[in-house]
Write an enzyme that holds these catalytic residues in place. Structure first.
Site, PDB file in Angstrom:
ATOM      1  N   CYS A   1      -3.768  -4.449   9.270  1.00 41.95           N
ATOM      2  CA  CYS A   1      -4.683  -3.963   8.228  1.00 41.95           C
ATOM      3  C   CYS A   1      -5.604  -5.074   7.758  1.00 41.95           C
ATOM      4  O   CYS A   1      -6.753  -4.849   7.420  1.00 41.95           O
ATOM      5  CB  CYS A   1      -3.901  -3.435   7.026  1.00 41.95           C
TER       6      CYS A   1
ATOM      7  N   SER B   1      -7.184  -9.035  -3.105  1.00 38.79           N
ATOM      8  CA  SER B   1      -7.568  -8.078  -2.070  1.00 38.79           C
ATOM      9  C   SER B   1      -6.542  -6.948  -1.904  1.00 38.79           C
ATOM     10  O   SER B   1      -6.758  -6.016  -1.158  1.00 38.79           O
ATOM     11  CB  SER B   1      -7.762  -8.794  -0.727  1.00 38.79           C
ATOM     12  N   ASN B   2      -5.400  -7.037  -2.595  1.00 36.39           N
ATOM     13  CA  ASN B   2      -4.401  -5.958  -2.554  1.00 36.39           C
ATOM     14  C   ASN B   2      -4.792  -4.803  -3.471  1.00 36.39           C
ATOM     15  O   ASN B   2      -4.361  -3.666  -3.277  1.00 36.39           O
ATOM     16  CB  ASN B   2      -3.033  -6.453  -3.048  1.00 36.39           C
ATOM     17  N   LEU B   3      -5.583  -5.109  -4.519  1.00 40.32           N
ATOM     18  CA  LEU B   3      -5.749  -4.150  -5.619  1.00 40.32           C
ATOM     19  C   LEU B   3      -6.531  -2.904  -5.221  1.00 40.32           C
ATOM     20  O   LEU B   3      -6.462  -1.881  -5.895  1.00 40.32           O
ATOM     21  CB  LEU B   3      -6.437  -4.836  -6.816  1.00 40.32           C
TER      22      LEU B   3
ATOM     23  N   ASN C   1       4.148  -4.350   9.765  1.00 45.52           N
ATOM     24  CA  ASN C   1       4.167  -5.066  11.047  1.00 45.52           C
ATOM     25  C   ASN C   1       5.284  -4.512  11.933  1.00 45.52           C
ATOM     26  O   ASN C   1       6.249  -3.931  11.448  1.00 45.52           O
ATOM     27  CB  ASN C   1       4.339  -6.577  10.820  1.00 45.52           C
TER      28      ASN C   1
ATOM     29  N   CYS D   1     -12.579 -18.029  12.010  1.00 41.44           N
ATOM     30  CA  CYS D   1     -12.564 -16.598  11.690  1.00 41.44           C
ATOM     31  C   CYS D   1     -12.280 -16.474  10.210  1.00 41.44           C
ATOM     32  O   CYS D   1     -12.720 -17.318   9.431  1.00 41.44           O
ATOM     33  CB  CYS D   1     -11.531 -15.855  12.546  1.00 41.44           C
TER      34      CYS D   1
ATOM     35  N   GLY E   1       0.806  -1.221   0.000  1.00 39.73           N
ATOM     36  CA  GLY E   1       0.000   0.000   0.000  1.00 39.73           C
ATOM     37  C   GLY E   1       0.836   1.267   0.000  1.00 39.73           C
ATOM     38  O   GLY E   1       0.598   2.171  -0.802  1.00 39.73           O
TER      39      GLY E   1
END
Ligand code: ZN
Length: 482
Positions: free
Chosen positions: A290, A171-173, A233, A439, A143
């Site tokens: 995130c 899911s990064n895009l 992290n 989860c 990001g």
């Protein structure tokens, strides 16, 4: 009545170099007419051949556009200001810069490419040559690394080092704009390299497809001038800081969470380091990542761009870098705040008597590899769970995600108890029967199991390995992955 007309920079050359001109007028139109009578050269820039104001010239009286008032008939009071705001973006200055500068070390292609830098006195030819000579190491191409890489390459940084070991995921895009849909499944390093080469083939990309570790960090850092922290992290963040302090490199820092971002320049030789600000990390699990907490896609774009700005200023030796200053940004409230930082004389790595003289075990420092209940965690795979459901329709499945996640995707027959409530609501789990805890990916459910056991829950608890993501992969692809 005397009114003041504010002349914008590009038009001042047609107004005798003046930035303000006072005229006597009762309306905006009359003021402009008087202006163009005394400064005839301005006329063709403001009006077309039919005598109508050109459509790329806006005129404001006070803070209001005259098109929203009475146009050129808008009345002006004595002492008021008329602003001419052209929508032009400069243009001919680049050619002047080329003609007047001696540019031995930039090719003609580079001169054209960087012309908007070359005509900035703060950058200029010398600055652009400094950028070309610079070696910048980016930790992460996610990001923050996306806008960072894009702008640093575009700006003409000579050598960009990239460190990442991850693979592009769908899911990064939403925020990692250096990667495209066609890159899903590719190593981020390869995808980023292709994109950066396309933006500026003059930039040399040095790609390191590896995790940054205490074994390789010092060796990597020593060959670069500036290190940019685009990690997500705490263990890598402390590693980057400590390796920067030990090698004497500036650390251009950025971090993001949900709607909030932070940026600073940590440079122990000149001021505070990250440990001066945060001597120790929060305990593991207190601050979600995130992946768990979410992040507004634009946020890393803004924070990463601020980092790119500071990298360029550090290389140019500019004043006013974010040294000893912590910039806080809230994208939701659209507020910037700034805190003063001071070098801590007792800082364990950059203070007067440092206790950290070499890189340490950052996993342990961040409390990540202590033996926990998870080491004896009982697990079940999605396939095994599916088989179990087929033979026993009464299987107890507890979902410890948040309600909004359940709206996105869910496994049938589950009961929702979010992680934060699981201890308090433990009695809702039937301890006489086995409970499968799940989860998104298996991390939070493991935490839930550990928390329940710590608080005296006696029933049998089994973790769904890989969470609902594994369920989607192995059992039901119609369950969306997020
Ligand atoms: Zn320090």
């Amino acid at each position: 009545m005397a009114v003041t007309i504010i002349i914008p920079t590009p038009l001042r050359q047609f107004a005798g170099g003046q930035s303000e001109i006072e005229v006597e007028a009762a309306t905006a139109g009359e003021a402009l007419e008087k202006l163009t009578t005394t400064h005839a050269d301005l006329k063709k820039h403001l009006y077309n051949d039919a005598g109508v104001l050109r459509n790329f010239v806006n005129v404001y009286v006070g803070d209001e556009d005259i098109r929203d008032l009475d146009g050129l008939e808008t009345a002006v009071k004595g002492g008021s200001e008329i602003l001419i705001v052209p929508s032009i973006a400069g243009g001919n200055l680049a050619a002047e810069a080329r003609a007047t500068n001696d540019l031995p070390n930039l090719s003609n292609e580079e001169i054209a490419r960087y012309s908007r830098h070359l005509i900035l006195p703060e950058v200029g030819l010398e600055g652009q040559r400094k950028l070309k000579a610079a070696r910048v190491l980016m930790i992460g191409t996610g990001g923050l690394g996306s806008p960072l890489g894009l702008y640093l390459a575009a700006a003409g940084i000579g050598t960009l080092g990239l460190v990442d070991f991850d693979v592009v995921d769908e899911s990064n895009l939403q925020r990692q704009i250096i990667h495209g849909t066609k890159d899903v499944g590719r190593p981020k390093i390869a995808s980023a390299k292709d994109r950066l080469n396309d933006i500026n083939p003059n930039v040399k990309i040095e790609a390191f497809e590896t995790m940054l570790t205490r074994e390789n960090a010092l060796e990597l850092f020593k060959d670069y001038d500036v290190i940019v922290d685009g990690t997500d992290n705490f263990q890598t963040r402390y590693l980057v800081n400590d390796a920067c302090v030990l090698t004497g490199k500036p650390n251009v820092y950025g971090s993001i969470f949900r709607f909030e971002g932070q940026a600073s320049v940590f440079w122990a030789e000149k001021g505070a380091c990250y440990r001066c600000l945060y001597p120790e990390p929060p305990p593991p699990g207190l601050v979600p990542s995130c992946a768990e907490g979410g992040v507004l896609g634009v946020l890393p774009g803004i924070v990463g761009t601020i980092q790119a700005n500071e990298v360029i200023k550090v290389i140019l030796g500019a004043e006013g870098i974010l040294l000893n200053r912590l910039l806080l940004f809230d994208a939701w409230k659209m507020k910037f705040r700034e805190l003063k930082l001071k070098k801590n004389p007792d800082c364990p790595i950059c203070g007067t008597n440092p206790t950290i003289k070499e890189l340490i075990d950052y996993e342990a420092f961040c409390g990540l590899n202590q033996p926990t209940e998870t080491s004896v965690l009982e697990e079940i795979t999605a396939t095994e769970l599916n088989d179990l459901i087929k033979t026993n329709s009464e299987v107890q499945i507890i979902d410890v995600r948040e309600p909004f996640e359940v709206e996105i995707a869910k496994i049938p027959q589950t009961k929702l108890i979010p992680l934060g409530e699981v201890v308090k609501r433990a009695k809702e789990i039937d301890s006489s029967r086995t409970a499968i805890i799940h989860c998104k990916a298996g991390g939070r459910s493991a935490k839930a199991i550990a928390a329940l056991k710590e608080n005296g829950f006696t029933g049998k608890l089994i973790n769904l390995k890989g969470g609902i993501t594994a369920w989607s992969d192995e059992i039901d692809s119609s369950v969306p992955k997020y």
